[in-house]
Structure formats: C-alpha cells, structure tokens
Design a protein around this motif. Structure first.
Motif, mmCIF file in Angstrom:
data_model
loop_
_atom_site.group_PDB
_atom_site.id
_atom_site.type_symbol
_atom_site.label_atom_id
_atom_site.label_comp_id
_atom_site.label_asym_id
_atom_site.label_seq_id
_atom_site.Cartn_x
_atom_site.Cartn_y
_atom_site.Cartn_z
ATOM 1 N N ALA A 1 10.635 11.786 2.524
ATOM 2 C CA ALA A 1 9.707 10.871 3.062
ATOM 3 C C ALA A 1 10.434 9.549 2.439
ATOM 4 O O ALA A 1 10.808 8.860 2.878
ATOM 5 N N ILE A 2 10.573 9.647 1.183
ATOM 6 C CA ILE A 2 11.333 8.469 0.737
ATOM 7 C C ILE A 2 12.257 7.958 1.154
ATOM 8 O O ILE A 2 12.723 6.475 1.676
ATOM 9 N N ARG A 3 12.942 9.194 1.007
ATOM 10 C CA ARG A 3 14.582 8.315 1.415
ATOM 11 C C ARG A 3 14.760 8.328 2.932
ATOM 12 O O ARG A 3 15.653 7.851 3.163
ATOM 13 N N LYS A 4 13.709 8.758 3.824
ATOM 14 C CA LYS A 4 13.864 8.431 5.221
ATOM 15 C C LYS A 4 13.702 6.861 5.182
ATOM 16 O O LYS A 4 14.336 6.101 5.920
ATOM 17 N N VAL A 5 12.425 5.911 4.238
ATOM 18 C CA VAL A 5 12.129 5.363 4.639
ATOM 19 C C VAL A 5 13.500 4.176 4.183
ATOM 20 O O VAL A 5 13.411 2.845 4.821
ATOM 21 N N PHE B 1 16.103 3.542 6.210
ATOM 22 C CA PHE B 1 15.539 2.413 7.704
ATOM 23 C C PHE B 1 15.593 0.871 7.165
ATOM 24 O O PHE B 1 15.985 0.248 7.915
ATOM 25 N N VAL B 2 15.175 0.781 5.965
ATOM 26 C CA VAL B 2 15.890 -0.099 5.389
ATOM 27 C C VAL B 2 17.034 -0.921 5.007
ATOM 28 O O VAL B 2 16.799 -2.367 5.030
ATOM 29 N N LYS B 3 17.827 -0.172 5.114
ATOM 30 C CA LYS B 3 19.311 -0.182 4.416
ATOM 31 C C LYS B 3 19.106 -0.272 6.196
ATOM 32 O O LYS B 3 20.752 -1.834 6.141
ATOM 33 N N ARG B 4 19.582 0.327 6.876
ATOM 34 C CA ARG B 4 19.721 -0.209 7.862
ATOM 35 C C ARG B 4 19.329 -1.600 8.561
ATOM 36 O O ARG B 4 19.333 -2.670 9.707
ATOM 37 N N ALA B 5 18.044 -1.864 8.316
ATOM 38 C CA ALA B 5 16.965 -2.913 9.170
ATOM 39 C C ALA B 5 17.804 -4.154 8.507
ATOM 40 O O ALA B 5 18.181 -4.985 8.645
ATOM 41 N N ILE C 1 11.749 -8.997 11.442
ATOM 42 C CA ILE C 1 12.445 -8.509 9.699
ATOM 43 C C ILE C 1 12.586 -8.625 8.666
ATOM 44 O O ILE C 1 12.081 -7.984 8.138
ATOM 45 N N ASP C 2 12.526 -9.945 8.328
ATOM 46 C CA ASP C 2 11.373 -10.753 6.671
ATOM 47 C C ASP C 2 10.796 -9.677 6.379
ATOM 48 O O ASP C 2 9.878 -9.526 5.146
ATOM 49 N N GLU C 3 9.529 -9.991 7.591
ATOM 50 C CA GLU C 3 8.199 -9.912 7.270
ATOM 51 C C GLU C 3 7.571 -8.421 7.140
ATOM 52 O O GLU C 3 7.222 -8.013 6.429
ATOM 53 N N ILE D 1 7.048 -2.655 4.841
ATOM 54 C CA ILE D 1 7.744 -1.135 4.306
ATOM 55 C C ILE D 1 7.046 -1.205 3.053
ATOM 56 O O ILE D 1 6.760 -0.114 3.012
ATOM 57 N N PRO D 2 6.681 -2.242 2.123
ATOM 58 C CA PRO D 2 5.766 -1.803 0.742
ATOM 59 C C PRO D 2 4.185 -0.973 1.481
ATOM 60 O O PRO D 2 4.059 0.232 0.913
ATOM 61 N N ARG D 3 3.443 -1.301 2.026
ATOM 62 C CA ARG D 3 2.002 -0.586 2.969
ATOM 63 C C ARG D 3 3.015 0.494 3.366
ATOM 64 O O ARG D 3 1.541 1.704 3.700
ATOM 65 N N LEU D 4 4.008 0.820 3.825
ATOM 66 C CA LEU D 4 4.067 2.495 3.843
ATOM 67 C C LEU D 4 4.495 2.981 3.182
ATOM 68 O O LEU D 4 3.851 4.125 2.607
ATOM 69 N N LEU D 5 5.179 2.531 2.017
ATOM 70 C CA LEU D 5 5.335 3.742 0.922
ATOM 71 C C LEU D 5 4.177 3.777 -0.081
ATOM 72 O O LEU D 5 3.529 4.676 -0.302
#
Length: 320
Positions: free
Chosen positions: A63-67, A70-74, A162-164, A170-174
């Motif tokens: 799950a962390i790798r997927k996140v 996603f961050v890298k693509r964003a 995007i910055d938001e 992302i931190p809330r998702l993690l």
C-alpha cells in the motif's frame, strides 16, 4: 565462520540478481525438529522472526509503495503543467491574437532548442527539484507535435490543489494505512474499489481494474516509435501507421484485422495507446499467435474500456 559464508553468499547473489539494493538473506531452519547445532539457535530464531514479520508487513508495504508511486506521478504532473505554462508564456500577449504563423513556428523551434535551460528556469522559479523533470531532449521531441502558443493558461488554483493534496491529503492517507493481521481480524486489507476482484457489476466498473497486457516497459518502447510520427492533436494518421505495419511483411488481410482490433475508437487515426496495441498484436502474430476475433479485456487499454464507438475507417480496407 558463519559471517564469512554469509558474505560469500551475498557476493555470489550480487552477480546474479542485478538490483541496486542489498538483498536480505534470512538464515534459519524451518523444519519442526530441534536444531542440531545449539550454538546457532538464537541466530536462527531471530532470523525466523524477522522473516515472519516481514511477510506480515507485505500488505502494508504494498500500500505504501502504491502511495509513493501516486505521489511521484502527481509531482511529475505538476512539473509538466509548469513547463507547458512557461513555454506558452514565452509567446507573450500576441499568442492570444492572430499573428504570423511563421513567427510562432520559429519561436517554438527556438524554445525546443533551449529546453534544458527552460527546465532550469522553471526549477528555480517554482522551487521544484530537477529530479522531477523529464529528459529535456525527449520532452522536446514529443511536444514539437503541438502548437505551444495555443496551450490554455495555467490557473494558480490548479497548482494549489496539487500542493494541497501532496502536503495534507497524502499524509492523512498514510495515517490510515495500518499494519493489521488479515487472517486474525478477517478484514480486507488494501481493498481497492477499482480492482477487478473487488468490483461488483452493479457499480458499472467491471473490468476497469484488470491489468493491461502491455507492460510499462513495452509501452515506452512503442512510444519511441509513435512520437517520431507526424502527429495531429496527439494522434497519428492511418497512412503513416500503415507504412510501419507494412514493414512487418504480413499480408493485407492480417494487417487489416490488426488495424480493426487496434483502432479502438474507429476514427482512422491512432493515439499512443492504440499504436502500442497495434504493434503488440503485430509482434504476437509474428511470434505465431493467432489474432482474436474480439479483443480480450486485458488487451483493451483501461482508458478505452468504456469508450467503444462505431467503426469509421480502416486503411487496409480494399474499398478505400
């Protein structure tokens, strides 16, 4: 002595497994009998516990790798938006009004040659690391097929969104990714509504989560050919794709069937996904596989699985 053997084992594995990371090797005994060598009992138990803990952590790690992906693509999406807006701004106010098309084309040609310098400007102005930027030569090769001065202006709130997402979402998702024992709790870890195994028919999303048969590595190879063509609005005309297909030496009947399968929206043109599918099918035929009468679900690009349209044109049709 055991340390020497462990080092020798890692040395030998390094020649076989080509990865930048140091491979973890677990040294233990997994049979039910007692250890014959009591001196290694403590080491074996520690290694066994480490292995079991790592196995239990695989769902969370996935799950962390997927996140992270996603961050890298964003971040790449943000960089591409900033690059395109910077390039568009180089045409000035007159990009909004009619002007000599020749002067626009000359300006674009100049910008393409200065792409590396422009990347540096964008990085400095917006405080974006150069590591998030694409290869400047490849980017210039791709973007030359579009009229940059016609790009829409980037709105500040789009970058702010995007910055938001990166700074707060992302931190809330993690925080929600918890290490749980699936077998103990009976809960479904890493459940994804877009995964084909988790989607119900009534959601209207059946098949969206099936992995595309063309890997990312293959797609990049096909893209190299695609972006060398004369594109219009991101699509290659049938006449150009036809010439590439004819180079395979296959008969028109086979080529026509390949085109009919690959031209998913039936407009007589091909975007990068359709082109990749076309080349992939041609390679399968040359390797001895028979063409399907209808594309299997995993052959259809995810973006096309809900956009099947009426057939329009096939350049291998004998009536053309």
């Amino acid at each position: 002595m055991s340390h020497n053997r462990y080092g020798a084992l890692l040395w030998s594995l390094g020649k076989v497994v080509q990865t930048p990371e140091v491979m973890r090797v677990y040294i233990s005994s997994f049979w039910e009998k007692e250890y014959q060598n009591k001196e290694a009992e403590k080491l074996f138990d520690l290694e066994k516990n480490d292995l079991l803990a790592d196995l239990k952590g695989l769902p969370r790690g996935s799950a962390i790798r997927k996140v992270n992906e996603f961050v890298k693509r964003a971040r790449r999406c943000k960089v591409h938006a900033l690059i395109c807006d910077t390039l568009r701004s180089k045409f000035g106010f007159f990009s909004k009004v009619k002007k000599n098309l020749y002067s626009f084309e000359k300006k674009q040609e100049q910008l393409l040659q200065e792409m590396a310098s422009i990347f540096q400007q964008v990085s400095t102005k917006h405080n974006v690391p150069l590591g998030d930027f694409p290869n400047p030569q490849k980017f210039a090769q791709i973007i030359k097929n579009w009229e940059i001065w016609k790009f829409p202006q980037l709105k500040p709130q789009q970058i702010s969104a995007i910055d938001e997402m990166l700074e707060r979402g992302i931190p809330r998702l993690l925080e929600k990714i918890e290490l749980k024992d699936d077998t103990a709790t009976g809960a479904k870890l890493n459940w994804n509504p877009f995964n084909s195994e988790n989607v119900d028919d009534e959601d209207g999303m059946e098949g969206i989560g099936i992995r595309w048969v063309i890997s990312q590595q293959q797609k990049e190879i096909y893209d190299e050919k695609f972006f060398k063509l004369e594109l219009s609005d991101g699509k290659a005309p049938g006449a150009q794709v036809k010439q590439i297909m004819l180079q395979t030496g296959l008969g028109n009947q086979v080529l026509g069937k390949v085109w009919g399968l690959a031209d998913l929206d039936k407009d007589g043109l091909m975007n990068s996904e359709e082109f990749a599918l076309c080349i992939f099918l041609l390679e399968e035929v040359k390797n001895g596989k028979a063409l399907p009468d209808k594309l299997p679900e995993d052959y259809i690009p995810p973006s096309f699985r809900k956009k099947q349209k009426d057939q329009k044109k096939n350049p291998f049709d004998i009536n053309i």
